[in-house]
Design an enzyme around this catalytic site. Sequence first.
Site, PDB file in Angstrom:
ATOM      1  N   CYS A   1       0.776  -1.240   0.000  1.00 48.98           N
ATOM      2  CA  CYS A   1       0.000   0.000   0.000  1.00 48.98           C
ATOM      3  C   CYS A   1       0.805   1.287   0.000  1.00 48.98           C
ATOM      4  O   CYS A   1       0.775   2.060  -0.959  1.00 48.98           O
ATOM      5  CB  CYS A   1      -0.933   0.021   1.207  1.00 48.98           C
ATOM      6  SG  CYS A   1      -2.119  -1.332   1.276  1.00 48.98           S
TER       7      CYS A   1
ATOM      8  N   HIS B   1      -2.547   6.704   4.520  1.00 52.87           N
ATOM      9  CA  HIS B   1      -1.511   5.678   4.741  1.00 52.87           C
ATOM     10  C   HIS B   1      -0.100   6.153   4.382  1.00 52.87           C
ATOM     11  O   HIS B   1       0.753   5.363   3.995  1.00 52.87           O
ATOM     12  CB  HIS B   1      -1.853   4.404   3.951  1.00 52.87           C
ATOM     13  CG  HIS B   1      -1.351   3.164   4.653  1.00 52.87           C
ATOM     14  ND1 HIS B   1      -1.499   1.898   4.128  1.00 52.87           N
ATOM     15  CD2 HIS B   1      -0.706   2.985   5.844  1.00 52.87           C
ATOM     16  CE1 HIS B   1      -0.979   0.998   4.937  1.00 52.87           C
ATOM     17  NE2 HIS B   1      -0.489   1.651   6.003  1.00 52.87           N
TER      18      HIS B   1
END
Length: 472
Positions: free
Chosen positions: A73, A131
């Site tokens: 990610c 993130h």
Amino acid sequence: MKTKIYQFIVCCICSACFTWAQEKPNIIILFADDLGYGDLSCYGAQDVNTPNIDQLAEEGLRFTDFQVASSVCSPSRAALLTGRYPMRNGFPVAQGKIKKHKDYGLHADEMTIADVLLKEKYATLAIGKWHLGFNKGHQPIDHGFQHFYGLQSNWHTKHPDLDDVYFDRKVVKENVAFETLIGDYTNKAIEYMEENKKNPFFIYLAYHSVHSPIKPSKEFIGTSKGSLYGDYVQELDYHVGRLTQALTDKKLDENTIVIFLSDNGPAICHFGGSAGPLNGGKYTTMEGGFRIPAIIKWKGKFATGVNNTFLSSMDLLPTLASLAGAKLPKDRVIDGKDITSILKTGKGTSPHKYMYYYNGINLQAIRKGPWKLHLPRTSEDQPFWSKNKNEKPFNGSNLKNIGCRGLIALGRPLLFDLEHDMGELTDVSKKHPEIVEEFLKEAERVRKELGDINVIGTDQRVPPFENIQEKK
């Protein structure tokens, strides 16, 4: 008389300003999470039905060889936003809610797509999963986004602040049910389109779907042939359809670029998903981890159909900058390339001579044209998500039965011809020793520039903690 002339001039100026503003295209990036190459019906999936994304593909360009810069990610997101390899932008491993990552975030010196477009008078909004660190200085509104609406990173209940929705820096919803997020995010994007329809806008909408937890809303449960995961994919498709329909309803579709892609391949070892004909998935440097579904549409401006050119998510920054009339800084290397001509014509060759596949800070493969060389490695070289202490080095030549975690340990280089073997099944290194030799030399060169295990590159931004590949 003078008053009328003055009013006429003012009207002309205002009209020109409005026209100028509208000439710059609106831009929406729809970033799916862990969606595999084989998870959409327009990419061959048989157990799910994705009519809205299929329609986007029908009306735009669907890419068969579009790569991200990491199979996890955070590094993939950092590379897309900055146009730079994770090793260069300082974000090579996934950011976690752990002590050693307390100061880990997208560096303040890094320039994002939002930074570039904000200077061109775009309204900029990030929605969904960030993130990339959430300390002050690392948040979306520190990186060119005027506003942010979403979560710090992945949704979790085991950490008290990871199921809270933020607006800019403040919590506006606490302990949010996961199933409500996808609709909430889509609503926010549609509202923003309406609020900014008279000036160019950039929306970066990073859905959590189809990352774990695999929890589709109840109205989608049982709607596919692909269990809960398939239902989850179909829910994502529904909300993509809501957004694209809103563009049409608001008469914004002819001046809006829509980009749909995934951050990495499917988490096949854990939650399901499909990489289609590709080998491996998330956490690996096989094609199933890096090659993702990607669709780009600009009605009447870009070509339509299927495109097989080898491209990268890092190409988005320079391309969007060019389309917005922005100039890129010359004080840093931008690894992405301007692919405007390919988007407009649907034709062209890859602008990349070589591409590099890192897993964390370990260089594991190099690609040039159809050729891809996997480099020797040990389990200790791997980042924490790929380690296996008992893994024996792979020394065979056929990868048909390789595990879902890919090549954890490799005793010698393996060469694949992706034009004829996109599944990376048959090693042809013995037939092409000259290509192997060329790639090994290139590996030595790029290690000096970008780094590797026990090597600090000349243009590597090193994260602010030690033992980068380890979780603790």
